[in-house]
Design an enzyme around this catalytic site. Structure first.
Site, PDB file in Angstrom:
ATOM      1  CB  THR A  12      26.595  -7.768  56.988  1.00 28.26           C
ATOM      2  OG1 THR A  12      27.864  -8.085  56.019  1.00 28.26           O
ATOM      3  CG2 THR A  12      27.438  -8.384  58.877  1.00 28.26           C
ATOM      4  CB  CYS A 130      16.641 -12.390  41.624  1.00 25.90           C
ATOM      5  SG  CYS A 130      17.042 -11.285  40.111  1.00 25.90           S
ATOM      6  CG  HIS A 237      13.134  -8.798  39.835  1.00 21.61           C
ATOM      7  ND1 HIS A 237      12.966  -7.489  39.932  1.00 21.61           N
ATOM      8  CD2 HIS A 237      14.116  -9.871  39.534  1.00 21.61           C
ATOM      9  CE1 HIS A 237      14.846  -7.308  40.290  1.00 21.61           C
ATOM     10  NE2 HIS A 237      15.224  -8.322  40.389  1.00 21.61           N
TER      11      HIS A 237
END
Length: 332
Positions: A12, A130, A237
């Site tokens: 979720t 990331c 990014h």
């Protein structure tokens, strides 16, 4: 084609939702699907591949059932507790948190860069940070060809990298509301501070980039420094990467090398003002590279501008690609 039983832990959340979206987009071969989350989210409904599923509460018995792959995006403490339980039950846990990244027994994988490291997994595989993921795709091929001596990272990272709370701070701050998550307003501002500060003056995010780069490229000799900055951008990014090589290079050949590298899109036409921006790249799975130019202050250096969607390639897409690579190489 063989199909697999797949769980998404943290189904979720922002990344969990994106993992399900990417699985569906890429037509991942799924037989049984198990969305899981904390007690707070258990019982919620999610839609996946044309069906509605009820989110299960994650507990010690969640992996007693027949599950092949579990994609974790529920935070470090959850992963630390439940990934070993999954692994013990024969489930391959692909984890998005930082918990397992620097564990010497856990491979840290960017599929375009070091898929060979999957061969020694022990049922836990780490998804890199990331900002590290997107840098590795161009750096790997350049390191193989020219041998990187030194890296200077300067990052400009979107608020979605902080999750829902960071996103809300920008969204509400742009309307004049006070900041609730970041230490200072992020709307119309930039913060040279991502994660906590360490004793050496670097932030934890900066040290992640330094340490993960060396682990993924299998080279502790590379000198690396980093400054990571949060900027008022929702997704994607951006990174200014300065590289110094041991070998000299022809700039046109270097650009061609990047253009031929899987997972990279070169957008590097300055005459027509063509270069990657966060808005361009949001929603894409590839790593975009532009502003490719010599560093004229050193003998063999280059500057790159590297942009990628941090929720896709920086998290969800990379995790799904790891699962796909396991299947392609008969490692599951």
């Amino acid at each position: 084609m063989k199909k697999f039983n797949v769980a998404v832990v943290g189904a979720t959340g922002m990344v969990g939702n994106k993992i399900m979206e990417v699985l569906e987009e890429r037509n991942f071969p799924i037989d049984q699907f198990y969305p899981m989350a904390s007690a707070n989210s258990a019982g919620k409904k999610v839609h996946f591949m044309g069906k509605e599923y009820t989110v299960e509460e994650l507990n010690e018995h969640s992996f007693d059932k027949d599950i092949d792959i579990a994609l974790f995006s529920a935070g470090g403490s959850t992963s630390k507790k439940y990934a070993p339980i999954a692994a013990k039950n024969g489930v391959i846990a692909i984890d998005n948190s930082s918990t397992w990244r620097m564990d010497e027994n856990v491979p840290l994988i960017v599929p375009e860069v070091n898929p060979e490291d999957l061969k020694w997994h022990k049922n836990i595989i780490a998804n890199p940070n990331c900002s590290t993921i997107q840098a590795m795709v161009p750096l790997k091929v350049l390191h193989e060809t020219y041998k990187i001596k030194r890296v200077v990272y300067s990052t400009y990272q979107a608020v979605s990298g902080s999750g829902v709370n960071g996103y809300k701070d920008l969204e509400e701050g742009s309307k004049g509301e006070p900041n609730k998550f970041y230490p200072y307003p992020i709307a119309f501002n930039i913060l040279p501070h991502i994660d906590v500060f360490e004793e050496n003056g670097y932030t934890k995010e900066e040290m992640k980039m330094i340490n993960e780069t060396r682990k993924i490229l299998h080279d502790d000799s590379i000198r690396i420094t980093a400054t990571t900055v949060r900027v008022p951008v929702f997704y994607s990014h951006s990174e200014s990467i300065n590289l110094e090589f041991e070998k000299d290079f022809d700039l046109d050949e270097l650009i061609t090398l990047l253009e031929k590298t899987p997972g990279i899109v070169v957008k590097n036409d300055i005459k027509n003002l063509q270069y990657p921006t966060p808005l361009d790249v949001a929603g894409k799975n590839e790593v975009y590279v532009g502003r490719i130019r010599r560093d004229e202050s050193i003998d063999s250096g280059v500057n790159l501008w590297v942009v990628a969607d941090n929720i896709r390639k920086g998290a969800a897409t990379n995790a799904v690609q790891i699962a796909e690579t396991l299947i392609q190489n008969n490692l599951i």
